[in-house]
Design a protein around this motif. Structure first.
Motif, PDB file in Angstrom:
ATOM      1  N   LEU A 150       6.386  16.123  -3.036  1.00 14.42           N
ATOM      2  CA  LEU A 150       7.497  15.203  -2.765  1.00 14.42           C
ATOM      3  C   LEU A 150       7.249  14.407  -1.486  1.00 14.42           C
ATOM      4  O   LEU A 150       7.507  13.196  -1.444  1.00 14.42           O
ATOM      5  N   LEU A 151       6.757  15.073  -0.454  1.00 18.11           N
ATOM      6  CA  LEU A 151       6.478  14.386   0.805  1.00 18.11           C
ATOM      7  C   LEU A 151       5.389  13.331   0.624  1.00 18.11           C
ATOM      8  O   LEU A 151       5.504  12.221   1.158  1.00 18.11           O
ATOM      9  N   PHE A 152       4.362  13.660  -0.138  1.00 17.45           N
ATOM     10  CA  PHE A 152       3.293  12.704  -0.424  1.00 17.45           C
ATOM     11  C   PHE A 152       3.855  11.472  -1.132  1.00 17.45           C
ATOM     12  O   PHE A 152       3.531  10.332  -0.784  1.00 17.45           O
ATOM     13  N   ASP A 153       4.719  11.721  -2.133  1.00 18.21           N
ATOM     14  CA  ASP A 153       5.339  10.609  -2.867  1.00 18.21           C
ATOM     15  C   ASP A 153       6.172   9.734  -1.939  1.00 18.21           C
ATOM     16  O   ASP A 153       6.120   8.504  -2.001  1.00 18.21           O
ATOM     17  N   VAL A 154       6.973  10.379  -1.084  1.00 18.67           N
ATOM     18  CA  VAL A 154       7.849   9.628  -0.182  1.00 18.67           C
ATOM     19  C   VAL A 154       7.023   8.751   0.762  1.00 18.67           C
ATOM     20  O   VAL A 154       7.336   7.575   0.983  1.00 18.67           O
ATOM     21  N   ILE A 155       5.949   9.314   1.322  1.00 19.77           N
ATOM     22  CA  ILE A 155       5.112   8.559   2.261  1.00 19.77           C
ATOM     23  C   ILE A 155       4.442   7.375   1.572  1.00 19.77           C
ATOM     24  O   ILE A 155       4.457   6.248   2.079  1.00 19.77           O
ATOM     25  N   ILE A 156       3.871   7.615   0.390  1.00 23.66           N
ATOM     26  CA  ILE A 156       3.170   6.555  -0.339  1.00 23.66           C
ATOM     27  C   ILE A 156       4.128   5.441  -0.750  1.00 23.66           C
ATOM     28  O   ILE A 156       3.849   4.247  -0.563  1.00 23.66           O
ATOM     29  N   ILE A 157       5.281   5.823  -1.278  1.00 28.44           N
ATOM     30  CA  ILE A 157       6.230   4.815  -1.776  1.00 28.44           C
ATOM     31  C   ILE A 157       6.857   4.035  -0.631  1.00 28.44           C
ATOM     32  O   ILE A 157       6.997   2.815  -0.698  1.00 28.44           O
ATOM     33  N   SER A 158       7.273   4.734   0.454  1.00 26.50           N
ATOM     34  CA  SER A 158       7.963   4.058   1.552  1.00 26.50           C
ATOM     35  C   SER A 158       7.037   3.113   2.317  1.00 26.50           C
ATOM     36  O   SER A 158       7.495   2.142   2.914  1.00 26.50           O
ATOM     37  N   ARG A 159       5.723   3.398   2.296  1.00 27.86           N
ATOM     38  CA  ARG A 159       4.793   2.520   3.014  1.00 27.86           C
ATOM     39  C   ARG A 159       4.613   1.182   2.307  1.00 27.86           C
ATOM     40  O   ARG A 159       4.401   0.162   2.955  1.00 27.86           O
ATOM     41  N   LYS A 160       4.716   1.199   0.970  1.00 28.42           N
ATOM     42  CA  LYS A 160       4.538  -0.045   0.231  1.00 28.42           C
ATOM     43  C   LYS A 160       5.420  -0.040  -1.014  1.00 28.42           C
ATOM     44  O   LYS A 160       4.980   0.303  -2.109  1.00 28.42           O
ATOM     45  N   PRO A 161       6.705  -0.422  -0.841  1.00 30.29           N
ATOM     46  CA  PRO A 161       7.598  -0.476  -2.006  1.00 30.29           C
ATOM     47  C   PRO A 161       7.074  -1.486  -3.028  1.00 30.29           C
ATOM     48  O   PRO A 161       6.731  -2.610  -2.684  1.00 30.29           O
ATOM     49  N   HIS A 162       7.003  -1.075  -4.286  1.00 31.10           N
ATOM     50  CA  HIS A 162       6.513  -1.974  -5.325  1.00 31.10           C
ATOM     51  C   HIS A 162       6.913  -1.437  -6.688  1.00 31.10           C
ATOM     52  O   HIS A 162       7.290  -0.269  -6.833  1.00 31.10           O
ATOM     53  N   GLU A 163       6.833  -2.306  -7.672  1.00 33.59           N
ATOM     54  CA  GLU A 163       7.038  -1.873  -9.046  1.00 33.59           C
ATOM     55  C   GLU A 163       5.702  -1.367  -9.573  1.00 33.59           C
ATOM     56  O   GLU A 163       4.730  -2.116  -9.619  1.00 33.59           O
ATOM     57  N   PRO A 164       5.611  -0.093  -9.957  1.00 32.95           N
ATOM     58  CA  PRO A 164       4.313   0.450 -10.378  1.00 32.95           C
ATOM     59  C   PRO A 164       3.811  -0.197 -11.663  1.00 32.95           C
ATOM     60  O   PRO A 164       4.590  -0.573 -12.535  1.00 32.95           O
ATOM     61  N   THR A 165       2.497  -0.319 -11.762  1.00 31.48           N
ATOM     62  CA  THR A 165       1.889  -0.863 -12.969  1.00 31.48           C
ATOM     63  C   THR A 165       1.919   0.190 -14.074  1.00 31.48           C
ATOM     64  O   THR A 165       2.125   1.387 -13.817  1.00 31.48           O
ATOM     65  N   MET A 166       1.695  -0.234 -15.300  1.00 32.50           N
ATOM     66  CA  MET A 166       1.650   0.702 -16.416  1.00 32.50           C
ATOM     67  C   MET A 166       0.518   1.708 -16.224  1.00 32.50           C
ATOM     68  O   MET A 166       0.671   2.891 -16.525  1.00 32.50           O
ATOM     69  N   ARG A 167      -0.627   1.228 -15.713  1.00 35.31           N
ATOM     70  CA  ARG A 167      -1.774   2.120 -15.497  1.00 35.31           C
ATOM     71  C   ARG A 167      -1.432   3.179 -14.449  1.00 35.31           C
ATOM     72  O   ARG A 167      -1.711   4.367 -14.632  1.00 35.31           O
TER      73      ARG A 167
END
Length: 332
Positions: free
Chosen positions: A19-36
């Motif tokens: 969860l912490l890894f997800d939070v750090i990755i997402i908060s650093r660069k908010p974006h709509e994820p690609t299908m891949r």
């Protein structure tokens, strides 16, 4: 089931680390994820869930392995149904696509927290009061009946219209600017609440309602707190990626609520039978392996029937459109 403190510690530590890894990755660069991106992450989460199930099977025995897989399937099915509510919520509150990942991440964390609390309370209740199984069973059957009623009336859940959300909107100075997970900001010297705060309140309220269904359902499969917790964790992991993968497909699963109502009614009846067995009224219980088979068959029939219905409706719509004669041209 004999689960050591080390197993509990590793499980909770790994969950928090992911969860912490997800939070750090997402908060650093908010974006709509690609299908891949979504596909790869979802496959990894599913592979981890299956691997954990086989690990449980090998090290704790076949019975607990089957319990885990059955609980995981039930919780994942309920989570997929919850995704439709998230779609409605995001659209109603006009959350920008690039910030939806962050909102969903907070929603998943809140869901884990609430479910952890509900699991602890539920386990304490069933350990001390065997009659709680009657209440859990009756509640699941009642929920199943309400799902059928909602389907017949074509009612949809709208958590953004709840009293809690309306109260927050009316009593907080909510601005129009989005600042990711920043819940408050200043503009021209005035302090505003970010719209994201309303989204998080709505998600939290929704998570509590979802936990009221999912926790009794999983206790209908197994009363082992470790399996209840891990089944919920793995069901919620990958839910964010699934949101972006099958957003359009969810609308095609028109019979999903009916399929889930059958599953909840089945588990509710299983809980009542378990309570009667605990009270020594009857000498038989519903085998978990039978429940797994029934649940998988119900989900398969639901998916096939839903896709067949939407395909038939689309074909009828195309034929109706083709049969309409073109409008006459205006005379020159």
């Amino acid at each position: 089931m004999d689960v050591s403190a080390l197993e509990w510690g590793i499980t909770i530590t790994v969950t928090c680390a992911v969860l912490l890894f997800d939070v750090i990755i997402i908060s650093r660069k908010p974006h709509e994820p690609t299908m891949r991106e979504s596909t790869i992450a979802f496959i990894l989460y599913m592979a981890a869930a299956v691997a954990f199930g086989f690990w449980t099977w090998i090290f704790h025995g076949q019975e607990y392995g089957v319990d885990y897989f059955t609980g995981f399937v039930v919780e994942k099915s309920l989570s997929v149904d919850n995704l439709f509510v998230f779609l409605v919520l995001m659209a109603a509150l006009k959350v920008p696509r690039k910030y939806q990942q962050e909102a969903l991440m907070v929603g998943i964390i809140l869901a884990l927290v609430f479910r952890g609390i509900f699991i602890a309370v539920g386990y304490a209740l069933i350990q001390n009061f065997s009659w709680v199984f009657y209440i859990f069973g009756a509640f699941l059957i009642y929920t199943a009946i309400n799902l059928v009623r909602s389907y017949r009336k074509h009612e949809e859940e709208h958590p953004e219209d709840s009293r809690i959300v309306k109260f927050a909107q009316n009593h907080l100075n909510v601005g129009d600017s989005w600042h990711g997970l920043k819940l408050f900001y200043r503009e021209n010297g005035v302090r505003f609440a970010s719209p994201m705060l309303i989204v998080i309140i709505a998600l939290g309220f929704t998570d509590v309602l979802f936990a009221l269904d999912s926790i009794p359902a999983i206790f209908g499969i197994t009363q082992e707190p470790y399996l209840v917790f891990t089944a919920n964790v793995f069901a919620l992991m990958g839910l964010r990626q699934l949101y972006f993968l099958i957003g359009g497909l969810l609308e095609r699963l028109v019979y999903l609520s009916l399929g889930l109502s059958f599953i909840l009614a089945w588990i509710g009846a299983k809980l009542v039978i378990h309570a009667l067995h605990e009270s020594e009224v009857i000498g038989w219980e519903v085998p978990t392996l039978l429940s797994l088979a029934v649940i998988l068959v119900a989900l398969t029939i639901t998916a096939v029937a839903s896709l067949a219905k939407t395909k038939s409706d689309e074909k009828a719509e195309v034929e109706a459109t083709d049969s309409v004669p073109p409008a006459p041209r205006p005379s020159e």
